[in-house]
Design a protein around this motif. Structure first.
Motif, mmCIF file in Angstrom:
data_model
loop_
_atom_site.group_PDB
_atom_site.id
_atom_site.type_symbol
_atom_site.label_atom_id
_atom_site.label_comp_id
_atom_site.label_asym_id
_atom_site.label_seq_id
_atom_site.Cartn_x
_atom_site.Cartn_y
_atom_site.Cartn_z
ATOM 1 N N ARG A 56 0.872 -1.183 0.000
ATOM 2 C CA ARG A 56 0.000 0.000 0.000
ATOM 3 C C ARG A 56 0.903 1.224 0.000
ATOM 4 N NH1 ARG A 56 -1.378 -3.060 4.101
ATOM 5 N NH2 ARG A 56 -0.618 -1.536 5.600
ATOM 6 N N GLY A 57 0.634 2.133 -0.915
ATOM 7 C CA GLY A 57 1.455 3.328 -0.996
ATOM 8 C C GLY A 57 2.009 3.532 -2.385
ATOM 9 N N TYR A 58 2.979 4.411 -2.490
ATOM 10 C CA TYR A 58 3.507 4.840 -3.777
ATOM 11 C C TYR A 58 4.565 3.875 -4.302
ATOM 12 C CZ TYR A 58 6.057 7.699 -7.179
ATOM 13 O OH TYR A 58 6.670 8.154 -8.299
ATOM 14 N N ASP A 99 5.593 7.633 1.645
ATOM 15 C CA ASP A 99 4.215 7.238 1.344
ATOM 16 C C ASP A 99 4.106 5.716 1.371
ATOM 17 O OD1 ASP A 99 1.640 6.932 0.500
ATOM 18 O OD2 ASP A 99 1.916 7.791 -1.496
ATOM 19 N N ARG A 100 3.977 5.167 2.575
ATOM 20 C CA ARG A 100 3.929 3.712 2.739
ATOM 21 C C ARG A 100 2.714 3.258 3.547
ATOM 22 N NH1 ARG A 100 8.283 1.189 1.140
ATOM 23 N NH2 ARG A 100 7.751 -0.656 2.355
ATOM 24 N N ASP A 101 1.783 4.188 3.791
ATOM 25 C CA ASP A 101 0.551 3.848 4.502
ATOM 26 C C ASP A 101 0.836 3.125 5.824
ATOM 27 O OD1 ASP A 101 -2.174 3.794 4.904
ATOM 28 O OD2 ASP A 101 -2.485 1.935 3.810
ATOM 29 N N GLY A 102 1.862 3.615 6.529
ATOM 30 C CA GLY A 102 2.166 3.066 7.845
ATOM 31 C C GLY A 102 3.035 1.829 7.857
ATOM 32 N N GLN A 103 3.409 1.298 6.707
ATOM 33 C CA GLN A 103 4.252 0.110 6.668
ATOM 34 C C GLN A 103 5.701 0.471 7.008
ATOM 35 O OE1 GLN A 103 2.970 -2.512 3.017
ATOM 36 N NE2 GLN A 103 2.526 -0.388 2.532
ATOM 37 N N GLY A 186 -11.578 3.855 -0.517
ATOM 38 C CA GLY A 186 -11.289 5.016 0.330
ATOM 39 C C GLY A 186 -12.138 6.211 -0.054
#
Length: 237
Positions: A56-58, A99-103, A186
């Motif tokens: 999830r993310g860029y 931009d890793r959605d919290g990962q 989303g």
């Protein structure tokens, strides 16, 4: 809309094949392929590509440069990756970091981001190796499916214009009043004006069943849509 065109990207399929190795959401549709390539995975250095493609993310745009047409070759696209401007490589790797959605950030990604030129070469080498191991042995099937996809939608375009062809690409698409809408998960909404650039329509096999919008300042917006016929792709011949 006069600049709408179709294209096929072998390099996109390589990057998404790597994602299939680690993402259960995509892997489930390609299990016979996974069984075929599994013996070669131990000797394949695909770690750098996993590091720069979070679930999830860029994901960096320079890894999948815009294909020039329906018959773009893997060699042409790898040359584009190796020639990507270092400033673009640096900016996009930094964006992957943030931009890793919290990962969590893999150590390998942090090291790549510190050395853009070295990262560009290592990622290009990894893409080439993954092409030869994961995709090239199966490209006759994958390429034939993508070619059939272009023929099918070209016929819809000829018979009924954009009004018939665009909604047929994906259930996530609606087309009305000159606006193409893409439903995404989303609550965030984004509007992308074309400013005369048109849209590249690109069928995807290993990214199935996702519909993905790629928008960056280096190329025209690209819409990756799920190719038809995936259920028959890996059936015994």
């Amino acid at each position: 809309m006069a600049r709408v065109r179709f294209a096929v990207s072998p390099l996109w399929e390589v990057a998404e094949a790597v994602r299939c190795l680690v993402d259960a959401r995509q892997r489930a549709y390609h299990l016979p392929w996974l069984d075929a390539v599994r013996p070669a995975l131990a000797g394949l250095d695909y770690g750098p590509l996993v590091a720069v493609q979070p679930l999830r993310g860029y994901t960096p745009d320079f890894l999948s440069p815009m294909p020039r047409g329906a018959h773009t070759t893997i060699g042409e696209q790898l040359e584009q990756v190796r020639a990507a401007p270092l400033e673009q490589v640096r900016e996009e790797l930094e964006l992957v970091l943030s931009d890793r959605d919290g990962q969590p950030v893999p150590q390998e990604l942090a090291e790549l981001a510190q050395h853009p030129q070295r990262a560009r070469e290592r990622l290009a080498d990894a893409l080439e190796a993954c092409w030869r191991t994961l995709v090239e042995p199966h490209w006759a099937r994958v390429g034939a499916l993508l070619d059939a996809e272009l023929v099918h939608h070209a016929k819809l375009l000829a018979d009924g214009g954009l009004d018939r062809m665009l909604p047929a690409l994906s259930t996530a698409l609606t087309w009305s009043d000159g606006v193409l809408r893409v439903a995404a998960g989303g609550s965030e909404h984004q509007r992308i004006p074309l400013h005369g650039s048109g849209i590249v329509l690109q069928p995807g096999v290993f990214s199935w069943p996702m519909t993905i919008v790629i928008s960056n300042r280096h190329a025209a917006p690209t819409l990756v849509y799920p190719a038809r016929g995936i259920a028959e792709l890996w059936q015994p011949i």
